[in-house]
Design an enzyme around this catalytic site. Structure first.
Site, PDB file in Angstrom:
ATOM      1  CD  GLU A  21      -2.859  -1.118   2.356  1.00 52.47           C
ATOM      2  OE1 GLU A  21      -4.038  -0.727   2.239  1.00 52.47           O
ATOM      3  OE2 GLU A  21      -2.377  -1.522   3.436  1.00 52.47           O
ATOM      4  CE1 TYR A  53     -16.324  27.106  -1.173  1.00 52.52           C
ATOM      5  CE2 TYR A  53     -17.531  27.657   0.814  1.00 52.52           C
ATOM      6  CZ  TYR A  53     -17.356  27.769  -0.542  1.00 52.52           C
ATOM      7  OH  TYR A  53     -18.214  28.540  -1.277  1.00 52.52           O
ATOM      8  CB  ILE A  72      -8.532   5.136   6.955  1.00 55.63           C
ATOM      9  CG1 ILE A  72      -9.568   4.073   7.322  1.00 55.63           C
ATOM     10  CG2 ILE A  72      -7.723   4.732   5.738  1.00 55.63           C
ATOM     11  CD1 ILE A  72     -10.602   3.807   6.223  1.00 55.63           C
ATOM     12  CD  GLU A  73      -9.691   2.688  11.665  1.00 60.27           C
ATOM     13  OE1 GLU A  73      -8.729   2.838  10.858  1.00 60.27           O
ATOM     14  OE2 GLU A  73     -10.215   1.594  11.883  1.00 60.27           O
ATOM     15  CE  LYS A  99      -6.311   1.249   2.419  1.00 59.69           C
ATOM     16  NZ  LYS A  99      -5.530   0.833   3.608  1.00 59.69           N
TER      17      LYS A  99
END
Length: 119
Positions: A21, A53, A72-73, A99
């Site tokens: 990855e 933004y 990813i947390e 993901k």
């Protein structure tokens, strides 16, 4: 109070537990739902009283394309913390990281994690 939603912000990055990855990288998608208490009355129509933004997008981009995270947390939490630090008008940041190419032994559209900060 009002809500700003940024949906499907796309970035190429190298997060994940597996070495492949990091080596190959993949696309990640981020949604940000920002609950805002404006620093100025909205009638003033002033950008400095709210969340720009465009700047928020660059904050998200810097984190997602930056240092490798295994989870990813953790990535979602980093984004939420950075946005609330950059913009004190944000009372809560709900960040979702998707993901699509998660290494699972089967077929799925994506894995996603949502973090709300502060908790």
């Amino acid at each position: 109070m009002y809500v700003i939603r940024m949906k499907n912000c796309a970035f190429f990055a190298r997060h994940g537990v597996h070495d492949e990855e990091e080596r190959l990288g993949q696309r990640f998608y981020v949604d940000a739902v920002l609950t805002v208490d404006p620093a100025k009355e909205l009638d003033e129509d002033a950008i400095d009283g709210t969340v720009d933004y465009g700047i928020a997008f660059t904050v998200i981009e810097k984190i997602i394309t930056g240092e490798r995270r295994f989870l990813i947390e953790a990535l979602a939490l980093d984004v939420a913390r950075a946005l609330t630090q950059r913009f004190p008008q944000i009372k809560t940041a709900e960040i979702t990281v998707r993901k699509p190419n998660a290494p699972v032994p089967g077929v799925l559209d994506y894995v996603e994690v949502t973090i709300v900060w502060p908790q």
